[in-house]
Write an enzyme that holds these catalytic residues in place. Structure first.
Site, short mmCIF file in Angstrom:
data_model
loop_
_atom_site.label_atom_id
_atom_site.label_comp_id
_atom_site.label_asym_id
_atom_site.label_seq_id
_atom_site.Cartn_x
_atom_site.Cartn_y
_atom_site.Cartn_z
N GLY A 10 0.81 -1.21 0.00
CA GLY A 10 0.00 0.00 0.00
C GLY A 10 0.85 1.26 0.00
CB ILE A 36 -5.04 -8.56 8.78
CG1 ILE A 36 -5.93 -7.52 8.07
CG2 ILE A 36 -3.57 -8.27 8.55
CD1 ILE A 36 -5.79 -6.10 8.62
CB THR A 100 -8.38 8.31 9.11
OG1 THR A 100 -8.84 9.34 8.24
CG2 THR A 100 -9.60 7.60 9.69
CG ASP A 101 -8.73 13.36 8.26
OD1 ASP A 101 -7.94 12.53 7.76
OD2 ASP A 101 -9.58 13.97 7.60
CE1 TYR A 124 -10.40 4.63 5.67
CE2 TYR A 124 -10.79 6.97 6.06
CZ TYR A 124 -9.93 5.89 5.98
OH TYR A 124 -8.58 6.07 6.22
#
Length: 297
Positions: A10, A36, A100-101, A124
């Site tokens: 990634g 995972i 993340t924000d 998300y």
């Protein structure tokens, strides 16, 4: 020290492959080598492999795609993390995980600190916040790093998208009423490396927990795009667009499946104070990345 990096193909995971530290035994695993989301496979792998630290870069990061495929986003971002947390607790493995924000609603006026209440508005963001909660509830030896506006010269992200548009279009529009701190994947990887090198200090002084990790300063997507094109112009790239030809538009004029936080600014002072990490101004970091890497195609 034995360190496993998941999601190694990634945007962020790829950058770890370029880092060198002699006293760390790196193991890079892509999603085919370590899924995972498969608990049995994860259990079998770590049962036979001595591991001191897992750096989890595996994630479902397509914000709009998550709205259309919520189950897959949850599977990777939440269930997959729960599987890693279980292994960490079972074998005493430390975990560094990045978030993340998007865990915030973006309505705050100032910068977000680690103490601000999360209120994710997208599939998300919810899946990433649920992963944070799973880690905090189950594994005390962890560091969660919230990042924002991550870019690189690999794959699909804002930097590569803007460069592609500038080469093919004479003009285009970018939203001006969302703000954040652009942070390169290289910067993030190097910061995590610095934390990894200080892992004994983390253990000794119980410095585990939640941190914001971004470059310093902030900007809008519009000004970020203008700066990208300006630096590309300085390098002499053959572009159809100029830094003056792109146009600002409101978020309300740009339709997406998932809403974007209007304010994604994260306060990084806790990280700077704790780990003495240099968080460069976003403009300086962008110019460094582009001056070293961007080539004419």
């Amino acid at each position: 020290m034995n360190v496993v990096v998941t999601g190694s193909n990634g945007q962020l995971g790829s950058e770890f492959k370029n880092l060198q530290l002699n006293d760390i035994d790196w193991v890079f695993l892509n999603s085919n080598e370590l899924d995972i989301t498969n608990n049995d496979f994860v259990r079998k792998y770590f049962k036979s492999k001595k591991t001191d630290l897992i750096i989890n870069c595996a994630a479902f990061t397509n914000v709009d795609g998550a709205e259309e495929n919520i189950k897959q986003a949850i599977l990777v971002n939440k269930t997959g993390v729960q599987n890693l947390v279980e292994i960490c607790s079972l074998h005493g493995i430390k975990l560094i995980h990045y978030s993340t924000d998007y865990v915030f609603d973006g309505q705050k006026k100032g910068t977000y600190t680690e103490n601000d209440k999360a209120n994710p508005q997208t599939a998300y963001g919810k899946s990433k916040y649920e992963a944070e909660t799973a880690i905090q509830e189950s594994n005390p030896k962890h560091i969660i790093l919230r990042t924002s506006w991550v870019y690189s010269l690999r794959g699909k992200n804002f930097l590569t998208t803007i460069l592609g548009m500038a080469k093919n279009k004479e003009s285009f529009s970018i939203v001006f009423d969302q703000t954040g701190s652009p942070s390169s994947a290289i910067f993030i990887a190097n910061a995590i490396l610095e934390i990894t090198k200080k892992i004994e200090q983390v253990e000794k002084n119980n410095l585990y927990g939640l941190y914001n990790l971004t470059c310093s300063g902030s900007t809008s997507w519009f000004d970020f795009a203008k700066t990208i094109i300006l630096y590309a112009e300085e390098k002499g790239l053959n572009l159809k667009s100029t830094s003056e030809s792109i146009k600002p538009i409101k978020t309300s004029e740009f339709t997406t499946l998932a809403s974007r936080p209007k304010n994604s600014r994260l306060n990084n002072q806790k990280l700077v104070k704790t780990f003495e990490i240099n968080c460069p101004e976003w403009q300086n970091e962008l110019k460094l990345i582009m001056s070293d890497k961007v080539q004419e195609n």
